[in-house]
Design a protein around this motif. Structure first.
Motif, PDB file in Angstrom:
ATOM      1  N   SER A  55      -2.288 -21.836 -21.734  1.00  0.00           N
ATOM      2  CA  SER A  55      -1.263 -21.717 -20.710  1.00  0.00           C
ATOM      3  C   SER A  55      -0.561 -22.960 -20.115  1.00  0.00           C
ATOM      4  CB  SER A  55      -2.225 -21.012 -19.320  1.00  0.00           C
ATOM      5  OG  SER A  55      -2.659 -19.838 -19.455  1.00  0.00           O
ATOM      6  N   ILE A  56      -1.467 -24.009 -20.336  1.00  0.00           N
ATOM      7  CA  ILE A  56      -0.966 -25.536 -19.620  1.00  0.00           C
ATOM      8  C   ILE A  56       0.198 -25.609 -20.576  1.00  0.00           C
ATOM      9  CG2 ILE A  56      -1.594 -27.808 -19.413  1.00  0.00           C
ATOM     10  CD1 ILE A  56      -4.031 -26.845 -18.177  1.00  0.00           C
ATOM     11  N   MET A  57      -0.156 -25.408 -21.913  1.00  0.00           N
ATOM     12  CA  MET A  57       0.864 -26.006 -23.119  1.00  0.00           C
ATOM     13  C   MET A  57       2.245 -25.328 -22.576  1.00  0.00           C
ATOM     14  SD  MET A  57      -0.366 -28.022 -25.182  1.00  0.00           S
ATOM     15  CE  MET A  57       0.523 -27.982 -26.734  1.00  0.00           C
ATOM     16  N   GLN A  58       2.329 -23.999 -22.310  1.00  0.00           N
ATOM     17  CA  GLN A  58       3.382 -23.022 -22.235  1.00  0.00           C
ATOM     18  C   GLN A  58       3.791 -23.655 -20.790  1.00  0.00           C
ATOM     19  OE1 GLN A  58       4.807 -20.655 -24.240  1.00  0.00           O
ATOM     20  NE2 GLN A  58       3.010 -20.904 -25.535  1.00  0.00           N
ATOM     21  N   LEU A  59       3.419 -23.862 -19.856  1.00  0.00           N
ATOM     22  CA  LEU A  59       4.023 -24.246 -18.626  1.00  0.00           C
ATOM     23  C   LEU A  59       4.704 -25.659 -18.487  1.00  0.00           C
ATOM     24  CD1 LEU A  59       1.096 -23.602 -16.006  1.00  0.00           C
ATOM     25  CD2 LEU A  59       3.430 -22.421 -16.242  1.00  0.00           C
ATOM     26  N   CYS A  60       4.032 -26.409 -19.484  1.00  0.00           N
ATOM     27  CA  CYS A  60       4.354 -27.856 -19.574  1.00  0.00           C
ATOM     28  C   CYS A  60       5.502 -28.151 -20.824  1.00  0.00           C
ATOM     29  CB  CYS A  60       3.407 -28.818 -19.911  1.00  0.00           C
ATOM     30  SG  CYS A  60       2.169 -28.790 -18.217  1.00  0.00           S
ATOM     31  N   ARG A  61       6.172 -27.132 -21.207  1.00  0.00           N
ATOM     32  CA  ARG A  61       7.163 -26.955 -22.069  1.00  0.00           C
ATOM     33  C   ARG A  61       8.438 -27.878 -21.156  1.00  0.00           C
ATOM     34  NH1 ARG A  61       7.455 -21.540 -25.152  1.00  0.00           N
ATOM     35  NH2 ARG A  61       5.866 -21.862 -26.921  1.00  0.00           N
ATOM     36  N   THR A  62       8.400 -27.634 -20.103  1.00  0.00           N
ATOM     37  CA  THR A  62       9.329 -28.441 -19.206  1.00  0.00           C
ATOM     38  C   THR A  62       8.276 -29.198 -18.283  1.00  0.00           C
ATOM     39  OG1 THR A  62       9.322 -26.905 -17.571  1.00  0.00           O
ATOM     40  CG2 THR A  62      11.166 -26.618 -18.965  1.00  0.00           C
ATOM     41  N   PHE A  63       8.589 -30.401 -17.714  1.00  0.00           N
ATOM     42  CA  PHE A  63       7.953 -31.309 -16.875  1.00  0.00           C
ATOM     43  C   PHE A  63       7.295 -30.533 -15.759  1.00  0.00           C
ATOM     44  CE2 PHE A  63      10.416 -34.213 -19.128  1.00  0.00           C
ATOM     45  CZ  PHE A  63       9.522 -35.467 -19.256  1.00  0.00           C
ATOM     46  N   ARG A  64       5.948 -30.761 -15.560  1.00  0.00           N
ATOM     47  CA  ARG A  64       5.080 -30.073 -14.475  1.00  0.00           C
ATOM     48  C   ARG A  64       4.433 -31.130 -13.830  1.00  0.00           C
ATOM     49  NH1 ARG A  64       6.880 -24.567 -13.147  1.00  0.00           N
ATOM     50  NH2 ARG A  64       7.436 -23.690 -14.978  1.00  0.00           N
ATOM     51  N   SER A  65       4.346 -30.815 -12.635  1.00  0.00           N
ATOM     52  CA  SER A  65       3.298 -31.964 -11.838  1.00  0.00           C
ATOM     53  C   SER A  65       1.948 -31.292 -12.029  1.00  0.00           C
ATOM     54  CB  SER A  65       3.575 -32.233 -10.463  1.00  0.00           C
ATOM     55  OG  SER A  65       3.220 -31.096  -9.615  1.00  0.00           O
ATOM     56  N   VAL A  66       0.790 -32.253 -11.756  1.00  0.00           N
ATOM     57  CA  VAL A  66      -0.685 -31.630 -11.761  1.00  0.00           C
ATOM     58  C   VAL A  66      -0.683 -30.563 -10.730  1.00  0.00           C
ATOM     59  CG1 VAL A  66      -3.158 -32.196 -11.639  1.00  0.00           C
ATOM     60  CG2 VAL A  66      -1.546 -33.704 -12.960  1.00  0.00           C
ATOM     61  N   ALA A  67      -0.053 -30.816  -9.719  1.00  0.00           N
ATOM     62  CA  ALA A  67      -0.018 -29.741  -8.434  1.00  0.00           C
ATOM     63  C   ALA A  67       0.546 -28.476  -8.854  1.00  0.00           C
ATOM     64  CB  ALA A  67       0.600 -30.517  -7.144  1.00  0.00           C
ATOM     65  N   GLU A  68       1.537 -28.669  -9.370  1.00  0.00           N
ATOM     66  CA  GLU A  68       2.385 -27.292 -10.002  1.00  0.00           C
ATOM     67  C   GLU A  68       1.427 -26.662 -10.923  1.00  0.00           C
ATOM     68  OE1 GLU A  68       6.998 -27.746 -10.564  1.00  0.00           O
ATOM     69  OE2 GLU A  68       5.972 -29.556 -11.140  1.00  0.00           O
ATOM     70  N   ILE A  69       0.882 -27.352 -11.914  1.00  0.00           N
ATOM     71  CA  ILE A  69      -0.150 -26.702 -12.759  1.00  0.00           C
ATOM     72  C   ILE A  69      -1.292 -25.865 -12.106  1.00  0.00           C
ATOM     73  CG2 ILE A  69      -1.867 -27.166 -14.664  1.00  0.00           C
ATOM     74  CD1 ILE A  69       0.204 -29.489 -15.590  1.00  0.00           C
ATOM     75  N   SER A  70      -1.824 -26.631 -10.916  1.00  0.00           N
ATOM     76  CA  SER A  70      -2.851 -26.119 -10.082  1.00  0.00           C
ATOM     77  C   SER A  70      -2.321 -24.634  -9.379  1.00  0.00           C
ATOM     78  CB  SER A  70      -3.231 -27.038  -9.304  1.00  0.00           C
ATOM     79  OG  SER A  70      -4.258 -26.428  -8.317  1.00  0.00           O
ATOM     80  N   ALA A  71      -1.175 -24.944  -8.869  1.00  0.00           N
ATOM     81  CA  ALA A  71      -0.815 -23.797  -7.958  1.00  0.00           C
ATOM     82  C   ALA A  71      -0.230 -22.719  -9.211  1.00  0.00           C
ATOM     83  CB  ALA A  71       0.453 -24.027  -7.422  1.00  0.00           C
ATOM     84  N   LEU A  72       0.114 -22.760 -10.073  1.00  0.00           N
ATOM     85  CA  LEU A  72       0.611 -21.598 -11.128  1.00  0.00           C
ATOM     86  C   LEU A  72      -0.520 -21.294 -11.712  1.00  0.00           C
ATOM     87  CD1 LEU A  72       3.991 -23.348 -12.489  1.00  0.00           C
ATOM     88  CD2 LEU A  72       3.641 -21.612 -11.130  1.00  0.00           C
ATOM     89  N   LEU A  73      -1.513 -21.699 -12.187  1.00  0.00           N
ATOM     90  CA  LEU A  73      -2.535 -21.272 -12.556  1.00  0.00           C
ATOM     91  C   LEU A  73      -3.748 -20.576 -11.666  1.00  0.00           C
ATOM     92  CD1 LEU A  73      -3.595 -23.759 -15.580  1.00  0.00           C
ATOM     93  CD2 LEU A  73      -2.571 -21.474 -15.609  1.00  0.00           C
ATOM     94  N   ARG A  74      -3.423 -21.025 -10.316  1.00  0.00           N
ATOM     95  CA  ARG A  74      -4.253 -20.585  -9.240  1.00  0.00           C
ATOM     96  C   ARG A  74      -5.911 -21.105  -9.397  1.00  0.00           C
ATOM     97  NH1 ARG A  74      -2.147 -16.122 -11.310  1.00  0.00           N
ATOM     98  NH2 ARG A  74      -4.220 -14.967 -11.508  1.00  0.00           N
ATOM     99  N   VAL A  75      -5.859 -22.347  -9.821  1.00  0.00           N
ATOM    100  CA  VAL A  75      -7.188 -23.054  -9.833  1.00  0.00           C
ATOM    101  C   VAL A  75      -7.255 -24.166  -8.833  1.00  0.00           C
ATOM    102  CG1 VAL A  75      -7.507 -22.425 -12.359  1.00  0.00           C
ATOM    103  CG2 VAL A  75      -6.405 -24.483 -11.916  1.00  0.00           C
ATOM    104  N   PRO A  76      -8.357 -24.603  -8.506  1.00  0.00           N
ATOM    105  CA  PRO A  76      -8.450 -25.739  -7.603  1.00  0.00           C
ATOM    106  C   PRO A  76      -7.953 -27.071  -8.404  1.00  0.00           C
ATOM    107  CG  PRO A  76     -10.488 -24.768  -7.717  1.00  0.00           C
ATOM    108  CD  PRO A  76      -9.787 -24.173  -8.728  1.00  0.00           C
ATOM    109  N   LEU A  77      -7.382 -27.865  -7.578  1.00  0.00           N
ATOM    110  CA  LEU A  77      -6.705 -29.324  -8.068  1.00  0.00           C
ATOM    111  C   LEU A  77      -7.501 -29.945  -8.886  1.00  0.00           C
ATOM    112  CD1 LEU A  77      -3.960 -31.006  -8.120  1.00  0.00           C
ATOM    113  CD2 LEU A  77      -4.685 -32.028  -5.976  1.00  0.00           C
ATOM    114  N   GLY A  78      -8.638 -30.275  -8.637  1.00  0.00           N
ATOM    115  CA  GLY A  78      -9.883 -30.922  -9.428  1.00  0.00           C
ATOM    116  C   GLY A  78      -9.681 -30.294 -10.810  1.00  0.00           C
ATOM    117  N   VAL A  79      -9.921 -28.892 -10.754  1.00  0.00           N
ATOM    118  CA  VAL A  79     -10.029 -28.127 -11.966  1.00  0.00           C
ATOM    119  C   VAL A  79      -8.699 -28.544 -12.724  1.00  0.00           C
ATOM    120  CG1 VAL A  79     -10.187 -25.840 -13.063  1.00  0.00           C
ATOM    121  CG2 VAL A  79     -11.576 -26.597 -11.320  1.00  0.00           C
ATOM    122  N   ALA A  80      -7.637 -28.381 -12.283  1.00  0.00           N
ATOM    123  CA  ALA A  80      -6.214 -28.746 -13.223  1.00  0.00           C
ATOM    124  C   ALA A  80      -6.468 -30.039 -13.654  1.00  0.00           C
ATOM    125  CB  ALA A  80      -5.163 -28.526 -12.154  1.00  0.00           C
ATOM    126  N   ARG A  81      -6.820 -31.224 -12.745  1.00  0.00           N
ATOM    127  CA  ARG A  81      -6.841 -32.308 -13.305  1.00  0.00           C
ATOM    128  C   ARG A  81      -7.758 -32.614 -14.299  1.00  0.00           C
ATOM    129  NH1 ARG A  81      -7.324 -34.878  -7.115  1.00  0.00           N
ATOM    130  NH2 ARG A  81      -5.255 -35.757  -7.117  1.00  0.00           N
TER     131      ARG A  81
END
Length: 120
Positions: A55-81
């Motif tokens: 999922s992260i690989m797909q999302l980051c085909r374009t630049f994404r911030s860690v905060a965006e990844i957290s929001a789009l995956l619906r996981v806490p920021l610490g988990v995304a980090r």
């Protein structure tokens, strides 16, 4: 998790802390505005990724911030980090850390993050 109308909202496909081994902080500092891009990897290696990594690989085909990844995956920021830092260590993603000059953030980077957040 329930919305304000009492109807259940869609839950993440996985238990967030299960995929990080209970860790909520990465091994090194990873700011929420750090931009992430996925690396090109062979299809054979792509098949070995966890669903979260894929999922992260797909999302980051374009630049994404860690905060965006957290929001789009619906996981806490610490988990995304943790997930992103681990993937960086494995050479799956590239980190584009903000460069601070005299304590001031890079305005170009902030504009890209703001643009990404608006797309959410």
């Amino acid at each position: 998790m329930y919305g304000s109308d009492g109807i259940g909202e869609e839950e993440p496909l996985f238990r967030p802390y299960a995929v990080t081994g209970g860790r909520s902080e990465p091994r090194y500092h990873l700011a929420m505005e750090t931009l992430i891009s996925s690396m090109s990897i062979p299809d054979a290696e792509m098949a070995l990724l966890t669903p979260e990594q894929e999922s992260i690989m797909q999302l980051c085909r374009t630049f994404r911030s860690v905060a965006e990844i957290s929001a789009l995956l619906r996981v806490p920021l610490g988990v995304a980090r943790v997930l992103v830092a681990d993937m960086s260590d494995e050479g799956l993603v590239r980190l584009h850390q903000p460069r601070l000059q005299q304590g001031q953030p890079d305005l170009n980077m902030l504009e890209r993050v703001l643009s990404g957040l608006r797309r959410l």
